[in-house]
Structures are given as structure tokens and as C-alpha cells.
Design a protein around this motif. Sequence first.
Motif, mmCIF file in Angstrom:
data_model
loop_
_atom_site.group_PDB
_atom_site.id
_atom_site.type_symbol
_atom_site.label_atom_id
_atom_site.label_comp_id
_atom_site.label_asym_id
_atom_site.label_seq_id
_atom_site.Cartn_x
_atom_site.Cartn_y
_atom_site.Cartn_z
ATOM 1 N N ILE A 96 0.838 -1.203 0.000
ATOM 2 C CA ILE A 96 0.000 0.000 0.000
ATOM 3 C C ILE A 96 0.875 1.256 0.000
ATOM 4 O O ILE A 96 1.692 1.454 0.902
ATOM 5 C CB ILE A 96 -0.949 -0.001 1.211
ATOM 6 C CG1 ILE A 96 -1.912 -1.191 1.100
ATOM 7 C CG2 ILE A 96 -1.713 1.310 1.308
ATOM 8 C CD1 ILE A 96 -2.737 -1.443 2.344
ATOM 9 N N ALA A 97 0.699 2.079 -1.015
ATOM 10 C CA ALA A 97 1.444 3.342 -1.111
ATOM 11 C C ALA A 97 0.811 4.375 -0.181
ATOM 12 O O ALA A 97 -0.415 4.436 -0.044
ATOM 13 C CB ALA A 97 1.427 3.851 -2.548
ATOM 14 N N VAL A 98 1.657 5.184 0.431
ATOM 15 C CA VAL A 98 1.185 6.181 1.399
ATOM 16 C C VAL A 98 0.178 7.136 0.755
ATOM 17 O O VAL A 98 -0.872 7.441 1.328
ATOM 18 C CB VAL A 98 2.371 6.967 2.002
ATOM 19 C CG1 VAL A 98 1.879 8.169 2.797
ATOM 20 C CG2 VAL A 98 3.205 6.050 2.889
ATOM 21 N N LYS A 99 0.482 7.624 -0.458
ATOM 22 C CA LYS A 99 -0.406 8.597 -1.107
ATOM 23 C C LYS A 99 -1.764 7.982 -1.407
ATOM 24 O O LYS A 99 -2.802 8.632 -1.209
ATOM 25 C CB LYS A 99 0.249 9.107 -2.400
ATOM 26 C CG LYS A 99 -0.470 10.302 -3.013
ATOM 27 C CD LYS A 99 -0.474 11.482 -2.053
ATOM 28 C CE LYS A 99 -1.211 12.685 -2.657
ATOM 29 N NZ LYS A 99 -1.323 13.790 -1.694
ATOM 30 N N GLU A 100 -1.776 6.718 -1.877
ATOM 31 C CA GLU A 100 -3.046 6.043 -2.140
ATOM 32 C C GLU A 100 -3.848 5.893 -0.854
ATOM 33 O O GLU A 100 -5.065 6.067 -0.838
ATOM 34 C CB GLU A 100 -2.788 4.664 -2.760
ATOM 35 C CG GLU A 100 -2.351 4.705 -4.212
ATOM 36 C CD GLU A 100 -3.418 5.289 -5.123
ATOM 37 O OE1 GLU A 100 -4.597 4.910 -4.992
ATOM 38 O OE2 GLU A 100 -3.077 6.147 -5.963
#
Length: 262
Positions: A116-120
Motif C-alpha cells: 500500500i502506497a502512502v499517497k493512495e
Amino acid sequence: MLRSLLKHCEFMESLKAILVDDEINSLENLQKKLEEFCPDIRIVAAAQKPEEAVKLIRHHHPDVLFLDIEMPKMNGFRMLEELKDMNFDIIFTTAYNHYAIDAIRISAFDYLVKPIAVKELQNTVERLVSQHTLQTREKLDILLQNLKNSKSQDDKIGISTNDGLEFLQIKDIVRIESSSNYSKIFLTDDHSILVTKLLKEFEEILVPYRFYRVHNSHLINLNYIRKYMRGEGGQVVMHNGDVIDVARRKKDEFMQILTGHS
């Protein structure tokens, strides 16, 4: 002044969250990112086993559940069947492009793909906070029903509007037109709905349901084409009388679809 500040604090109250994932590394990774980057989320519990999660959910009554789809013995959807009497938002998580993602998107749920990407994650939480409508029960019923069926225009799609969520049968959508950062949905009953969603997002969801993007600005339901008129790109006339331009670069592919040679 104090009263105004108190009201603001109440409005900004964090959402209680429970995390469910059978993989401890994924669980700890999500927990760390939420605590560090998403102050609107307050984690009250985490579980690796669906059976344990059911008990925690009934005890804590969370506002949102971060739920892994694939778990041994009982997957995320089976677990939700056990909680039909409860209402909370759900953000699904999955390690790959899961077969259920199309059904999740069409039912107006959010999902996150691991890692999981932080921005997403931040974008998803921001949407959750701004659209916290708690219409989960209806969305979940639609999701589970759509999962049981092969793709059909009898399926329903969840549409976010200014008033909340509206659920439409796909067969009631004649076409969708792009309008800057908005999309306008034209229905068989001659009504239309303006929504803050890009046409590209509708295209990704609806193409498997016999929709085709004939032009940068137009996505049409192929079941409602009345006739095609030749021209540089040509035009299609829909059952409701709307005339839609076909982009020149789309013409050959579109004609193959119309004649059944795609």
C-alpha cells in the motif's frame, strides 16, 4: 468562540478503525502508515483471524474496517456475511489484481492494492472522511449479489452524488458524457445525473458490461444504439434520440464491435 471551537473539534473527531489481515507483516505495515500519515483514523483493534475479527467488530462498533479479501478458512466476503446486522464503512485490501476488484469498484467501495502506497492510503482516507455516509449495508448487498452473478447489465452500480450514494441498474444507463472533471449520466427515463467522477473511471468499470468509449467525451451503452451514420468518424444515434460523434481514430475498432468481429 469556545462553542465554535468545540463544534469544530467534534466535526474533526477521528474514525474508529479495525484492521483485518492474516499476514502479520501486512497488518503491522498498514497500522504504521495509518498512525503516521492518517490522523483522521484511530485504530481500536487488529486481527489476523476472521473469527476473532467478528468478535472485535461486535465489541468496538468501528466506523471503518480495513479488510483483506483473501484469508484462510473464511475470506473477507464470507466474514462480512456474518455481520449483516452491523453498519460500518469498508476499505478492502488485496495483494494482487483480485477477481473481485471490478465488483468492489462498481459497488462504490474503495480498495487498496498491497504494498500500500502512502499517497493512495491518504487519498482513500480523505474520500472516506468527506463521504462518510454509512450506506454500507446497501453497498454490501449489491457487492455480494454482483459477485454471485456473471457480469450482466442487471448488476447495479453505486454513484456518489451530493446527497450521498445512488444505486443504478447498469441497464438504465444510456450513455455518459465528460464535462471537465465531472461526468453526466443519461438514463433511460430521460433523467440525468452529474457526478464528480472522470469518464475514464466509468470506462474502466463499465467496458465489461458492453459499454464503449466512442470519443474522448462519450461512453455509450452498446445495447442502446439505434443506428450508425457514416462520416469521417461517423455518428451514432441512441434510442433516446441523442446523436453522438465517433472519433475518427475509434471508427475501425467501433465498426468491428458493431459487426461482431471484435
